[in-house]
Design a protein around this motif. Structure first.
Motif, short mmCIF file in Angstrom:
data_model
loop_
_atom_site.label_atom_id
_atom_site.label_comp_id
_atom_site.label_asym_id
_atom_site.label_seq_id
_atom_site.Cartn_x
_atom_site.Cartn_y
_atom_site.Cartn_z
N TYR A 135 -3.30 -13.37 -2.65
CA TYR A 135 -3.64 -13.07 -4.07
C TYR A 135 -3.95 -14.72 -4.93
CZ TYR A 135 1.39 -13.15 -5.20
OH TYR A 135 2.65 -13.49 -5.64
N ASP A 136 -3.27 -15.88 -4.32
CA ASP A 136 -3.68 -17.18 -4.90
C ASP A 136 -5.01 -17.47 -4.96
OD1 ASP A 136 -1.01 -17.37 -6.03
OD2 ASP A 136 -0.50 -18.91 -4.37
N LYS A 173 -2.47 -9.87 -11.32
CA LYS A 173 -1.20 -10.38 -10.66
C LYS A 173 -0.27 -9.50 -10.22
CE LYS A 173 1.65 -14.68 -10.46
NZ LYS A 173 2.96 -14.35 -10.36
N LEU A 174 0.18 -8.67 -11.00
CA LEU A 174 1.12 -7.62 -10.82
C LEU A 174 0.62 -6.69 -9.63
CD1 LEU A 174 2.63 -7.01 -14.44
CD2 LEU A 174 3.79 -8.06 -12.40
N GLU A 206 4.83 -11.88 3.65
CA GLU A 206 4.92 -12.39 2.12
C GLU A 206 4.23 -13.60 1.69
OE1 GLU A 206 7.29 -11.41 4.06
OE2 GLU A 206 7.74 -9.67 3.39
N SER A 207 4.24 -14.65 2.84
CA SER A 207 3.59 -15.92 2.35
C SER A 207 1.92 -15.90 2.46
CB SER A 207 3.69 -17.15 3.24
OG SER A 207 3.79 -17.04 4.67
N LEU A 248 -1.76 -7.19 -7.40
CA LEU A 248 -1.78 -7.80 -6.45
C LEU A 248 -0.39 -8.16 -5.53
CD1 LEU A 248 -4.45 -10.59 -7.15
CD2 LEU A 248 -4.51 -9.03 -5.13
N GLU A 249 0.58 -8.18 -6.24
CA GLU A 249 1.81 -8.50 -5.85
C GLU A 249 2.46 -7.01 -5.32
OE1 GLU A 249 3.85 -10.39 -9.01
OE2 GLU A 249 3.10 -12.42 -8.40
N ASN A 250 1.80 -5.76 -5.81
CA ASN A 250 2.42 -4.79 -5.38
C ASN A 250 1.96 -4.02 -4.11
OD1 ASN A 250 3.67 -2.27 -5.88
ND2 ASN A 250 2.02 -1.30 -7.00
N MET A 288 0.23 -12.82 1.82
CA MET A 288 0.12 -12.14 0.85
C MET A 288 -0.17 -12.96 -0.39
SD MET A 288 -0.83 -9.14 1.60
CE MET A 288 -1.10 -8.40 0.19
N LYS A 289 0.85 -14.09 -0.52
CA LYS A 289 1.03 -14.73 -1.61
C LYS A 289 -0.35 -15.86 -1.66
CE LYS A 289 3.51 -17.96 -4.57
NZ LYS A 289 2.02 -18.36 -5.21
#
Length: 185
Positions: free
Chosen positions: A175-176, A78-79, A168-169, A81-83, A171-172
């Protein structure tokens, strides 16, 4: 002063593409061209080091995450992917890809190299998870292709405006899908 320079270059790049001048940069920094040339040999080097700056920060953060044994595999995934680099910083470069391709083809090649390597740490982590049987077996080359193409599309401002969602949405959502799949939980 280095980070300040890079952020100012990104701002100028976002507004003018490769057509910004060292005079523009000196004005933004409140300094002289001579001072800028104490740091950089040429405008090419200014752009090249700025590109490196954007991706270096992401890679260093990934390395810290991967080396931290106190973080579980799902948390690490998760980290990592968010990076992803800030959409503005990366988007400022991608938005002017035509100028880069035409006037600075070697620097565009460098951007592509970084984009293609952006997922290396994540895929390495996934392969470890597969090997340790914590993750389902997947074709990581196909996953790399999916990630690369999704990232490039999410950095296309025209596409985002047309689809009415943000980087941002997007990318979220990406990764979800990767972390949780498409099957109902």
């Amino acid at each position: 002063m280095d980070e300040k320079i890079y952020f100012k270059v990104l701002k100028l790049f976002g507004n003018k593409g490769t057509r910004f001048t060292t005079d523009d940069l000196a004005r933004e920094l409140g300094t002289s061209k001579r001072t800028i040339y104490n740091y950089f040999a040429s405008k090419d080097e200014i752009i090249e080091k700025t590109i490196g700056f954007v991706f270096r920060d992401m890679h260093q953060a990934d390395e810290r995450i991967l080396k931290d044994d106190s973080i579980t595999l799902p948390e690490k995934l998760k980290l990592v992917l968010e990076n992803i680099p800030d959409a503005y910083n990366l988007g400022a470069i991608i938005r002017h890809k035509d100028d880069l391709q035409r006037f600075y083809p070697n620097l565009w090649d460098e951007v592509n190299k970084h984009l293609n390597e952006a997922w290396d740490d994540l895929l390495e982590l996934i392969e470890v998870g597969i090997h340790e049987q914590e993750l389902a077996e997947v074709n990581t080359e196909v996953l790399r292709l999916m990630l690369n193409e999704a990232l490039r599309k999410l950095l296309d401002y025209e596409y985002l405006a047309q689809k009415s969602f943000s980087f941002e949405s997007g990318m979220k959502a990406m990764y979800d899908i990767i972390l949780y799949g498409i099957l109902k939980r």
